[in-house]
Structures are given as structure tokens and as C-alpha cells.
Motif scaffolding. Structure first.
Motif, PDB file in Angstrom:
ATOM      1  N   PHE A   1       0.838  -1.197   0.000  1.00  0.00           N
ATOM      2  CA  PHE A   1       0.000   0.000   0.000  1.00  0.00           C
ATOM      3  C   PHE A   1       0.873   1.247   0.000  1.00  0.00           C
ATOM      4  O   PHE A   1       2.005   1.218   0.469  1.00  0.00           O
ATOM      5  N   PRO A   2       0.337   2.357  -0.465  1.00  0.00           N
ATOM      6  CA  PRO A   2       1.030   3.640  -0.273  1.00  0.00           C
ATOM      7  C   PRO A   2       1.125   3.964   1.213  1.00  0.00           C
ATOM      8  O   PRO A   2       0.254   3.577   2.002  1.00  0.00           O
ATOM      9  N   ARG A   3       2.154   4.666   1.610  1.00  0.00           N
ATOM     10  CA  ARG A   3       2.384   4.957   3.027  1.00  0.00           C
ATOM     11  C   ARG A   3       1.243   5.769   3.626  1.00  0.00           C
ATOM     12  O   ARG A   3       0.954   5.652   4.822  1.00  0.00           O
TER      13      ARG A   3
ATOM     14  N   PHE B   1      -5.696   2.737   6.483  1.00  0.00           N
ATOM     15  CA  PHE B   1      -5.986   1.372   6.911  1.00  0.00           C
ATOM     16  C   PHE B   1      -4.692   0.585   7.076  1.00  0.00           C
ATOM     17  O   PHE B   1      -4.477  -0.072   8.106  1.00  0.00           O
ATOM     18  N   ALA B   2      -3.816   0.624   6.091  1.00  0.00           N
ATOM     19  CA  ALA B   2      -2.552  -0.111   6.184  1.00  0.00           C
ATOM     20  C   ALA B   2      -1.683   0.436   7.307  1.00  0.00           C
ATOM     21  O   ALA B   2      -1.011  -0.322   8.021  1.00  0.00           O
TER      22      ALA B   2
ATOM     23  N   LYS C   1       4.859  -4.109   7.737  1.00  0.00           N
ATOM     24  CA  LYS C   1       6.121  -3.401   7.909  1.00  0.00           C
ATOM     25  C   LYS C   1       6.158  -2.222   6.948  1.00  0.00           C
ATOM     26  O   LYS C   1       5.525  -2.240   5.890  1.00  0.00           O
ATOM     27  N   ALA C   2       6.906  -1.199   7.337  1.00  0.00           N
ATOM     28  CA  ALA C   2       7.034  -0.006   6.506  1.00  0.00           C
ATOM     29  C   ALA C   2       8.347  -0.067   5.733  1.00  0.00           C
ATOM     30  O   ALA C   2       9.375  -0.499   6.268  1.00  0.00           O
ATOM     31  N   ASP C   3       8.300   0.352   4.490  1.00  0.00           N
ATOM     32  CA  ASP C   3       9.482   0.365   3.632  1.00  0.00           C
ATOM     33  C   ASP C   3       9.498   1.682   2.857  1.00  0.00           C
ATOM     34  O   ASP C   3       8.870   1.788   1.795  1.00  0.00           O
TER      35      ASP C   3
ATOM     36  N   GLU D   1       6.179   2.989   1.407  1.00  0.00           N
ATOM     37  CA  GLU D   1       5.192   1.925   1.245  1.00  0.00           C
ATOM     38  C   GLU D   1       4.959   1.199   2.559  1.00  0.00           C
ATOM     39  O   GLU D   1       5.793   1.232   3.465  1.00  0.00           O
ATOM     40  N   ILE D   2       3.798   0.568   2.641  1.00  0.00           N
ATOM     41  CA  ILE D   2       3.472  -0.317   3.760  1.00  0.00           C
ATOM     42  C   ILE D   2       3.146  -1.690   3.180  1.00  0.00           C
ATOM     43  O   ILE D   2       2.289  -1.809   2.293  1.00  0.00           O
ATOM     44  N   ILE D   3       3.829  -2.700   3.670  1.00  0.00           N
ATOM     45  CA  ILE D   3       3.675  -4.055   3.138  1.00  0.00           C
ATOM     46  C   ILE D   3       2.901  -4.899   4.147  1.00  0.00           C
ATOM     47  O   ILE D   3       3.297  -5.015   5.313  1.00  0.00           O
ATOM     48  N   LEU D   4       1.799  -5.475   3.705  1.00  0.00           N
ATOM     49  CA  LEU D   4       1.003  -6.386   4.528  1.00  0.00           C
ATOM     50  C   LEU D   4       1.272  -7.810   4.083  1.00  0.00           C
ATOM     51  O   LEU D   4       1.131  -8.142   2.900  1.00  0.00           O
TER      52      LEU D   4
END
Length: 268
Positions: free
Chosen positions: A69-71, A75-76, A116-118, A121-124
Motif C-alpha cells: 500500500f502507499p504509506r 488502513f494499512a 512493515k514499513a518500507d 510503502e506499507i507491506i502487509l
């Protein structure tokens, strides 16, 4: 035209995916389309979600799915730090914008495991619903203390029969000042639970006087808000009998011998 007809066609397909998340009675719906998509009167909002490949292999636990997801997606972002209460399930529907019948199929189903945040971006990380079918279930253990969790399966104590309603007078970190707790002996609520106004539960780690300490803060402001606290159990036979009158459901074995009869030593 039906989904199958378009999906198997040479050039008629224009695939679109719908992402439906469900957590604590709330739905979050997104779509890979550039425009909102309506399915069964539910509107899915456009979002730039990147999805990993859906794979099938012999080891189901490794057939997970990654969503990016975008940062700025709220929700993310809610999964960073303290995750939302309860389990967040995910259902992915697949269809085609060229389908006049607006038929969507369930393409993937599972739950969100971690985030986690990268950078931006946010990775689920998600796991398939089938992974739970191959997990070894919890088995009963022989132990002196009760093996059941208070108010849960096997214990059968009714929470509402022991609830104590009060209000939060003050908050300091994980400590809640609840005047109603002062009417009970210290430790009465230790190991129990506190339920906030939003229905979220927190484990109670300590209770002294009117101070109730929870494992982590509530996500909502608790000052002056109503709270329901439930007493805890230390797993002892005496506590089960005198505090909850629940000896018939006691899950411990306090009288089994301490000596192993098969270690070669004498029991006399």
C-alpha cells in the motif's frame, strides 16, 4: 457475458480486482480499478495496491500473499505499531470491467499476519485460509494448575456474571484509575480483562487499590470514559472453587504424584 466466458476469451478481458478487509465489525474495501466499483451495493474505492503472485505449492504455509500500500493509506498504517483488535480477514474478488453482468468470483481468501514499513510503502503479509487446516491443534496437558483460559472454552465461566462497571478517572501510561476497583481486594482483577468503550479488550497485568494496569494502552482516549473490568484467575483449584464456584470445570490435576514411577526409583 459471464466471468468464465470473458476470462477464457482472447482479447475481451479487462481484469479488475476487489480487496475486502474485515476487522472488528468494520469493512475496508479497495479496488485496483481507476474508478470506484460497486459489487452487491458495496462500493470499492480505487487504491494503488501492488499484489504479489498467488501461488499453489505443496507447503501451504509458504503460499502467502504480499500486498503493498502507499504509506498514506490509513488502513494499512493502522497495522504499524499496535495492530487492530481481533483478526483481519481478506477476500479478493476478481472480475472484468467488460462484464455487463458484473460477476465477481472469490479469487483468494485469508487473513493479515503482519505489516512493515518500507520508505514510502506499507507491506502487509497475508496467509491463506487453508493454512489453518494443516496446523496442529492445541492438545490438553496434564498439569497441576488449570489448563483453561478464564472465560474461554473449557472454563465456561460467564463473563457478564462477574463484570464490574466503572469509569476511568485518570490515565497514566498503562495504568488506569478505576474507582470501582478499589472495592475489591488487591489482585482481584490481575489476570483478567478490561473492556473499553469501543469494545476492545486489554489484559490486566496488575491490580492494586483503584489502579488497574493493562498490557498496552487503549487506542481511544480513556479519560472519563466507561470501562468494564473482569476478575482474573491464577489457575489454582482453590481459586476456581471459592472465587468462581466453577470446580466442576477445573482443568488441572493437582493430585498426581510428583515422583515418576518409571524412573527406576522406589516409591516407598
Amino acid at each position: 457475458m459471464s466471468y468464465t466466458t470473458i476470462e477464457t476469451s482472447v482479447q475481451d478481458g479487462q481484469p479488475v480486482e476487489l480487496y475486502e478487509f474485515y476487522a472488528v465489525g468494520v469493512f475496508h474495501r479497495y479496488t485496483s480499478s481507476a474508478h470506484p466499483v460497486v459489487k452487491d451495493s458495496d462500493t470499492f474505492t480505487p487504491e494503488s495496491i501492488k499484489r504479489g503472485d498467488v501461488v499453489q505449492n505443496e507447503e501451504i504455509s509458504k503460499a502467502g500473499l504480499r500486498l503493498t500500500f502507499p504509506r498514506e493509506n490509513r488502513f494499512a498504517a493502522s497495522f504499524l505499531g499496535f495492530a487492530p483488535e481481533g483478526t483481519t480477514t481478506l477476500t479478493i474478488y476478481r472480475g472484468h470491467t467488460t462484464d455487463t453482468a458484473s460477476e465477481f468470483i472469490s479469487y483468494w481468501k485469508g487473513r493479515v499476519l503482519s505489516a512493515k514499513a518500507d520508505q514510502f510503502e506499507i507491506i502487509l503479509e497475508c496467509e491463506s485460509v487453508f493454512s489453518s487446516l494443516r496446523r496442529a491443534g492445541l492438545r490438553a496437558r496434564y498439569q497441576r494448575n488449570c489448563r483453561h483460559a478464564i472465560y474461554q472454552r473449557g472454563c465456561l465461566v460467564n463473563m457478564d456474571s462477574y463484570r464490574v462497571d466503572g469509569s476511568v478517572v485518570a490515565v497514566s501510561g498503562n495504568d488506569l484509575t478505576v474507582s470501582a476497583a478499589a472495592s475489591y481486594a488487591d489482585g482481584y482483577f490481575t489476570g483478567g480483562a478490561a473492556r473499553g468503550p469501543d469494545g476492545a479488550f486489554r489484559f490486566i497485568t496488575a491490580h492494586v487499590g483503584d489502579k488497574v494496569t493493562v498490557a498496552r494502552p487503549f487506542s481511544v482516549a480513556m479519560g472519563g470514559e466507561p470501562v468494564v473490568i473482569f476478575p482474573g484467575c491464577d489457575g489454582l483449584k482453590a481459586t476456581c472453587e471459592t472465587k468462581f464456584n466453577n470446580l466442576l470445570n477445573f482443568g488441572g490435576f493437582p493430585y498426581f504424584p510428583a515422583r515418576n514411577p518409571f524412573d527406576g526409583g522406589s516409591l516407598v
